[in-house]
Motif scaffolding. Structure first.
Motif, PDB file in Angstrom:
ATOM      1  N   SER A 163       0.805  -1.216   0.000  1.00 56.81           N
ATOM      2  CA  SER A 163       0.000   0.000   0.000  1.00 56.81           C
ATOM      3  C   SER A 163       0.838   1.266   0.000  1.00 56.81           C
ATOM      4  CB  SER A 163      -0.944   0.003   1.208  1.00 56.81           C
ATOM      5  OG  SER A 163      -1.818  -1.110   1.155  1.00 56.81           O
ATOM      6  N   LYS A 164       1.980   1.222   0.685  1.00 52.60           N
ATOM      7  CA  LYS A 164       2.832   2.409   0.753  1.00 52.60           C
ATOM      8  C   LYS A 164       4.272   1.965   0.928  1.00 52.60           C
ATOM      9  CE  LYS A 164       2.006   2.917   5.735  1.00 52.60           C
ATOM     10  NZ  LYS A 164       1.547   3.812   6.809  1.00 52.60           N
ATOM     11  N   ASP A 165       5.181   2.895   0.759  1.00 50.43           N
ATOM     12  CA  ASP A 165       6.593   2.573   0.893  1.00 50.43           C
ATOM     13  C   ASP A 165       6.901   2.220   2.343  1.00 50.43           C
ATOM     14  OD1 ASP A 165       9.146   2.137   0.151  1.00 50.43           O
ATOM     15  OD2 ASP A 165       9.684   4.234  -0.170  1.00 50.43           O
ATOM     16  N   GLY A 166       7.794   1.258   2.526  1.00 49.40           N
ATOM     17  CA  GLY A 166       8.138   0.806   3.865  1.00 49.40           C
ATOM     18  C   GLY A 166       8.892  -0.502   3.797  1.00 49.40           C
ATOM     19  N   ASP A 167       8.935  -1.223   4.922  1.00 53.16           N
ATOM     20  CA  ASP A 167       9.600  -2.521   4.991  1.00 53.16           C
ATOM     21  C   ASP A 167       8.541  -3.616   5.080  1.00 53.16           C
ATOM     22  OD1 ASP A 167      12.065  -1.299   4.938  1.00 53.16           O
ATOM     23  OD2 ASP A 167      12.221  -1.201   7.131  1.00 53.16           O
TER      24      ASP A 167
ATOM     25  N   VAL B 243      10.022 -13.492   1.155  1.00 51.94           N
ATOM     26  CA  VAL B 243      10.175 -12.370   0.226  1.00 51.94           C
ATOM     27  C   VAL B 243      10.226 -11.093   1.059  1.00 51.94           C
ATOM     28  CG1 VAL B 243       9.263 -11.185  -1.796  1.00 51.94           C
ATOM     29  CG2 VAL B 243       8.855 -13.636  -1.498  1.00 51.94           C
ATOM     30  N   THR B 244      11.225 -10.264   0.793  1.00 52.61           N
ATOM     31  CA  THR B 244      11.413  -9.021   1.542  1.00 52.61           C
ATOM     32  C   THR B 244      11.463  -7.840   0.587  1.00 52.61           C
ATOM     33  OG1 THR B 244      12.690 -10.192   3.231  1.00 52.61           O
ATOM     34  CG2 THR B 244      12.883  -7.792   3.176  1.00 52.61           C
ATOM     35  N   TYR B 245      10.767  -6.757   0.970  1.00 52.64           N
ATOM     36  CA  TYR B 245      10.897  -5.485   0.273  1.00 52.64           C
ATOM     37  C   TYR B 245      11.405  -4.463   1.275  1.00 52.64           C
ATOM     38  CZ  TYR B 245       9.773  -0.978  -1.790  1.00 52.64           C
ATOM     39  OH  TYR B 245       9.862   0.307  -2.264  1.00 52.64           O
TER      40      TYR B 245
ATOM     41  N   ALA C  26       3.973  -3.646 -10.676  1.00 50.69           N
ATOM     42  CA  ALA C  26       3.136  -2.732 -11.457  1.00 50.69           C
ATOM     43  C   ALA C  26       2.394  -1.791 -10.534  1.00 50.69           C
ATOM     44  CB  ALA C  26       2.141  -3.510 -12.319  1.00 50.69           C
ATOM     45  N   SER C  27       2.106  -0.619 -11.045  1.00 46.57           N
ATOM     46  CA  SER C  27       1.192   0.308 -10.383  1.00 46.57           C
ATOM     47  C   SER C  27       0.242   0.838 -11.439  1.00 46.57           C
ATOM     48  CB  SER C  27       1.957   1.443  -9.699  1.00 46.57           C
ATOM     49  OG  SER C  27       2.781   2.125 -10.625  1.00 46.57           O
ATOM     50  N   PHE C  28      -0.973   1.194 -11.028  1.00 50.16           N
ATOM     51  CA  PHE C  28      -2.041   1.536 -11.947  1.00 50.16           C
ATOM     52  C   PHE C  28      -2.660   2.872 -11.569  1.00 50.16           C
ATOM     53  CE2 PHE C  28      -1.823  -3.045 -11.247  1.00 50.16           C
ATOM     54  CZ  PHE C  28      -1.644  -3.525 -12.528  1.00 50.16           C
ATOM     55  N   ASP C  29      -3.270   3.523 -12.567  1.00 58.96           N
ATOM     56  CA  ASP C  29      -4.027   4.733 -12.275  1.00 58.96           C
ATOM     57  C   ASP C  29      -5.462   4.361 -11.918  1.00 58.96           C
ATOM     58  OD1 ASP C  29      -5.356   4.168 -14.651  1.00 58.96           O
ATOM     59  OD2 ASP C  29      -4.420   5.781 -15.801  1.00 58.96           O
ATOM     60  N   SER C  30      -6.320   5.344 -11.781  1.00 57.34           N
ATOM     61  CA  SER C  30      -7.689   5.090 -11.316  1.00 57.34           C
ATOM     62  C   SER C  30      -8.512   4.286 -12.308  1.00 57.34           C
ATOM     63  CB  SER C  30      -8.398   6.426 -11.036  1.00 57.34           C
ATOM     64  OG  SER C  30      -8.419   7.237 -12.211  1.00 57.34           O
ATOM     65  N   ARG C  31      -8.107   4.241 -13.579  1.00 61.20           N
ATOM     66  CA  ARG C  31      -8.833   3.473 -14.582  1.00 61.20           C
ATOM     67  C   ARG C  31      -8.211   2.111 -14.847  1.00 61.20           C
ATOM     68  NH1 ARG C  31      -9.952   6.477 -19.973  1.00 61.20           N
ATOM     69  NH2 ARG C  31      -7.681   6.625 -19.972  1.00 61.20           N
TER      70      ARG C  31
ATOM     71  N   PHE D  74       3.004   4.145  -5.522  1.00 59.00           N
ATOM     72  CA  PHE D  74       2.221   3.286  -4.637  1.00 59.00           C
ATOM     73  C   PHE D  74       0.737   3.625  -4.741  1.00 59.00           C
ATOM     74  CE2 PHE D  74       6.467   3.002  -3.013  1.00 59.00           C
ATOM     75  CZ  PHE D  74       6.572   1.706  -2.547  1.00 59.00           C
ATOM     76  N   PRO D  75      -0.141   2.601  -4.514  1.00 58.15           N
ATOM     77  CA  PRO D  75       0.186   1.227  -4.140  1.00 58.15           C
ATOM     78  C   PRO D  75       0.907   0.478  -5.256  1.00 58.15           C
ATOM     79  CG  PRO D  75      -2.143   1.412  -4.629  1.00 58.15           C
ATOM     80  CD  PRO D  75      -1.600   2.807  -4.648  1.00 58.15           C
ATOM     81  N   LEU D  76       1.793  -0.418  -4.825  1.00 59.60           N
ATOM     82  CA  LEU D  76       2.609  -1.204  -5.737  1.00 59.60           C
ATOM     83  C   LEU D  76       2.149  -2.658  -5.662  1.00 59.60           C
ATOM     84  CD1 LEU D  76       5.127  -0.819  -7.594  1.00 59.60           C
ATOM     85  CD2 LEU D  76       6.503  -1.582  -5.655  1.00 59.60           C
ATOM     86  N   TYR D  77       1.940  -3.249  -6.815  1.00 60.76           N
ATOM     87  CA  TYR D  77       1.459  -4.639  -6.878  1.00 60.76           C
ATOM     88  C   TYR D  77       2.607  -5.555  -7.287  1.00 60.76           C
ATOM     89  CZ  TYR D  77      -3.227  -2.652  -6.587  1.00 60.76           C
ATOM     90  OH  TYR D  77      -4.341  -1.970  -6.173  1.00 60.76           O
ATOM     91  N   VAL D  78       2.822  -6.603  -6.488  1.00 59.16           N
ATOM     92  CA  VAL D  78       3.879  -7.581  -6.741  1.00 59.16           C
ATOM     93  C   VAL D  78       3.216  -8.887  -7.171  1.00 59.16           C
ATOM     94  CG1 VAL D  78       5.864  -8.804  -5.769  1.00 59.16           C
ATOM     95  CG2 VAL D  78       5.275  -6.504  -4.952  1.00 59.16           C
ATOM     96  N   CYS D  79       3.650  -9.409  -8.301  1.00 54.32           N
ATOM     97  CA  CYS D  79       3.098 -10.679  -8.786  1.00 54.32           C
ATOM     98  C   CYS D  79       4.249 -11.621  -9.111  1.00 54.32           C
ATOM     99  CB  CYS D  79       2.228 -10.452 -10.027  1.00 54.32           C
ATOM    100  SG  CYS D  79       1.423 -11.946 -10.638  1.00 54.32           S
ATOM    101  N   CYS D  80       4.183 -12.858  -8.609  1.00 56.88           N
ATOM    102  CA  CYS D  80       5.260 -13.840  -8.799  1.00 56.88           C
ATOM    103  C   CYS D  80       4.719 -15.135  -9.382  1.00 56.88           C
ATOM    104  CB  CYS D  80       5.963 -14.135  -7.477  1.00 56.88           C
ATOM    105  SG  CYS D  80       6.920 -12.760  -6.832  1.00 56.88           S
ATOM    106  N   ASN D  81       5.561 -15.763 -10.164  1.00 59.49           N
ATOM    107  CA  ASN D  81       5.316 -17.127 -10.639  1.00 59.49           C
ATOM    108  C   ASN D  81       6.484 -17.983 -10.177  1.00 59.49           C
ATOM    109  OD1 ASN D  81       3.975 -15.194 -12.628  1.00 59.49           O
ATOM    110  ND2 ASN D  81       3.071 -17.122 -13.254  1.00 59.49           N
TER     111      ASN D  81
END
Length: 531
Positions: A403-407, A423-425, A460-465, A499-506
């Motif tokens: 949702s926001k920058d941080g650990d 997984v760590t950010y 990825a991050s997205f706009d309101s649309r 942000f918000p930043l979306y993380v997707c993994c395979n």
């Protein structure tokens, strides 16, 4: 002559002043000569600038020309040599302009009877063009066209669409409103106007949203706009689960949903169980299109509906085997069940819902059991060779929203054959760690010296649309980790973070198993070796 010459002499300049001016000119000339080797004379530069200005072309658009043609010839119909009639509307046009259309060019250049007619009644066979602004076409290509057109009142009638299309023949620019693009596209395709068709496609790609994605995709498939279809699918893959929308789910048909669920590019939030949950909501909305409530209430209402149905009908048959459920079988078949049954809570929900046929689950339990045995007893330490096809079809899909920058530090639930991946950010770094002994784990942990996995991580991050603002991807990668080893997967540029930043993994934790079945003699030899 003297008196005549005196008339041309400046009245403000006497003889002495004239002489001073002449002397000044001489001094200036000598100064210029002295400076000639070092600098360019100022008076020469001024003349050069003036010459440059005279040699530089100035382009100024004659506004009246285009407007005059459009107003006089198209709107007023002056000097018209043909009349086009369609659905009670008339246009006084000109053959020389109409021949820009492939439709009319063929009509006027051949031996057709219309080539010599002064009035042509234009038939409108395309049901996407309608005077009431609603399509009469049945849902096609997995999307509900009727609800799309009705919802956004996209068309104000064929006359408005043809007005734009015919008018485009008389001007060099056309303003296409996103809420009318479908009608204009239909008319442009009918009249074979390639340039206008392309412009409609660009307009559609720039305005994909939850309200337009399904309708644009369906119409693009009808009119052969492959690039628009691709863009719509990309938008749906990114937003189906990251920004769930009940109205969007109502419009999605089974064919499009199949394309989304089978793709490894689906942006999954949390784990594969959430894909199953999303399909359960979608199925409920397809069977109950009048449902209208908050998105947070949707899952509870879907579960209550399934429970009531089982109770009222005393139904023990799996839902997908019933008459109502059969149309949804092909979509649910694409869920990667091996990553659902590896979690106890999720497996219990599958049993409770009784949606899936039991033979699907039985086969998957068997496959997972053998995969576990291969890991424990056959030294399967994970994929070591590149196999993108296997990865695309069978990789584990999971995700997380920051949702926001941080650990942040997390793991995805489920049994992953003893590979506890953390997984760590932190500080704009994303790090993988194979946890073995350093941190507690709720399940069994492999103590093998090395483990291999295939992975792909996307941000990825997205706009309101729902449009991509920024994105990053590691691509398909193979990785080997020792006990408690950490590995930096991605280093992010802070200027690109949003942000918000979306993380997707395979992920793929095990090697592809072969279909080889041992001979009857193999178990005996194995037993002798063990003894």
């Amino acid at each position: 002559m003297g008196s005549l010459a005196s008339k041309f002499q400046s009245p403000s300049q006497g003889p002495e002043e004239a002489a001073e001016g002449t002397g000044g000119s001489r001094r200036h000339g000598s100064e210029c000569k002295k400076r000639k080797r070092n600098t360019k004379c100022d008076c020469d530069s001024e003349h050069d600038e003036e010459d440059d200005m005279l040699d530089t072309p100035r382009r100024k658009k004659l506004k009246s020309t285009s407007k005059y043609i459009y107003q006089t010839l198209f709107l007023n119909g002056e000097n018209s040599d043909i009349r086009i009639c369609a659905l009670g509307q008339e246009w006084n046009l000109h053959k020389v302009y109409l021949c820009q259309s492939g439709y009319f060019s063929s009509m006027f250049s051949g031996s057709w009877k219309e080539s010599n007619m002064m009035e042509i009644n234009l038939e409108i066979p395309d049901q996407n063009i309608d005077t009431e602004g609603e399509s009469r076409r049945e849902p096609n290509n997995g999307c509900n066209l009727v609800s799309f057109f009705t919802y956004s009142s996209l068309l104000s009638g064929v006359c408005a669409a043809l007005q734009v299309v015919f008018g485009s023949l008389y001007r060099d620019d056309v303003l296409i409103m996103p809420n009318r693009v479908i009608s204009i596209l239909a008319a442009a395709c009918m009249l074979q106007l390639d340039g206008l068709i392309q412009q409609c496609g660009e307009t559609m790609k720039e305005n994909i949203s939850a309200k337009t994605a399904c309708g644009y995709y369906a119409c693009a498939s009808i009119y052969g706009l492959d690039s628009v279809m691709k863009k719509c699918l990309e938008w749906l893959l990114n937003n189906l689960m990251t920004h769930q929308n009940a109205d969007l789910m109502k419009e999605l048909g089974a064919e499009v949903m199949e394309l989304l669920i089978q793709s490894s590019d689906l942006f999954v939030m949390q784990v594969e169980m959430d894909v199953y949950t999303a399909l359960k909501k979608w199925m409920f909305l397809q069977l109950n299109p009048s449902w209208d409530g908050p998105i947070k209430q949707l899952l509870a209402d879907a579960d209550a509906w399934l429970c009531k149905r089982r109770t009222d009908l005393c139904e023990k048959e799996p839902f997908l085997n019933t008459e109502e459920g059969v149309p949804f079988r092909s979509v649910f078949r694409l869920v990667r069940l091996q990553y659902i049954i590896n979690d106890l809570a999720s497996a219990r929900i599958l049993e409770r819902d009784n949606i899936l046929p039991p033979e699907w689950l039985t086969a998957m339990y068997k496959n997972q059991w053998f995969a576990m045995l291969r890991t424990e007893f056959d030294n399967d330490n994970g994929p070591q060779e590149s196999n993108k096809d296997e990865f695309e079809q069978n990789s584990m899909r999971c995700g997380r929203k920051l949702s926001k920058d941080g650990d942040y530090c997390w793991r995805w639930t489920g049994f992953n054959f003893g590979f506890d991946l953390l997984v760590t950010y932190t500080n704009r770094f994303i790090v993988f760690k194979r946890n073995t002994l350093s941190q507690p784990c709720g399940g069994a942990v492999s103590l093998q010296a090395r483990r291999h996995l295939a992975y792909r991580l996307r941000l990825a991050s997205f706009d309101s649309r729902g449009k991509l603002v920024c994105s990053r991807s590691t691509g398909y990668q193979l990785l080997t980790l020792e006990k408690d080893q950490e590995y930096v997967v991605m280093n992010l540029d802070s200027r690109l973070l949003s942000f918000p930043l979306y993380v997707c993994c395979n992920f793929l934790y095990t090697s592809p198993h072969s279909d080889h079945r041992p001979d009857s003699s193999e178990p005996e030899s194995a037993a002798r070796a063990a003894s």
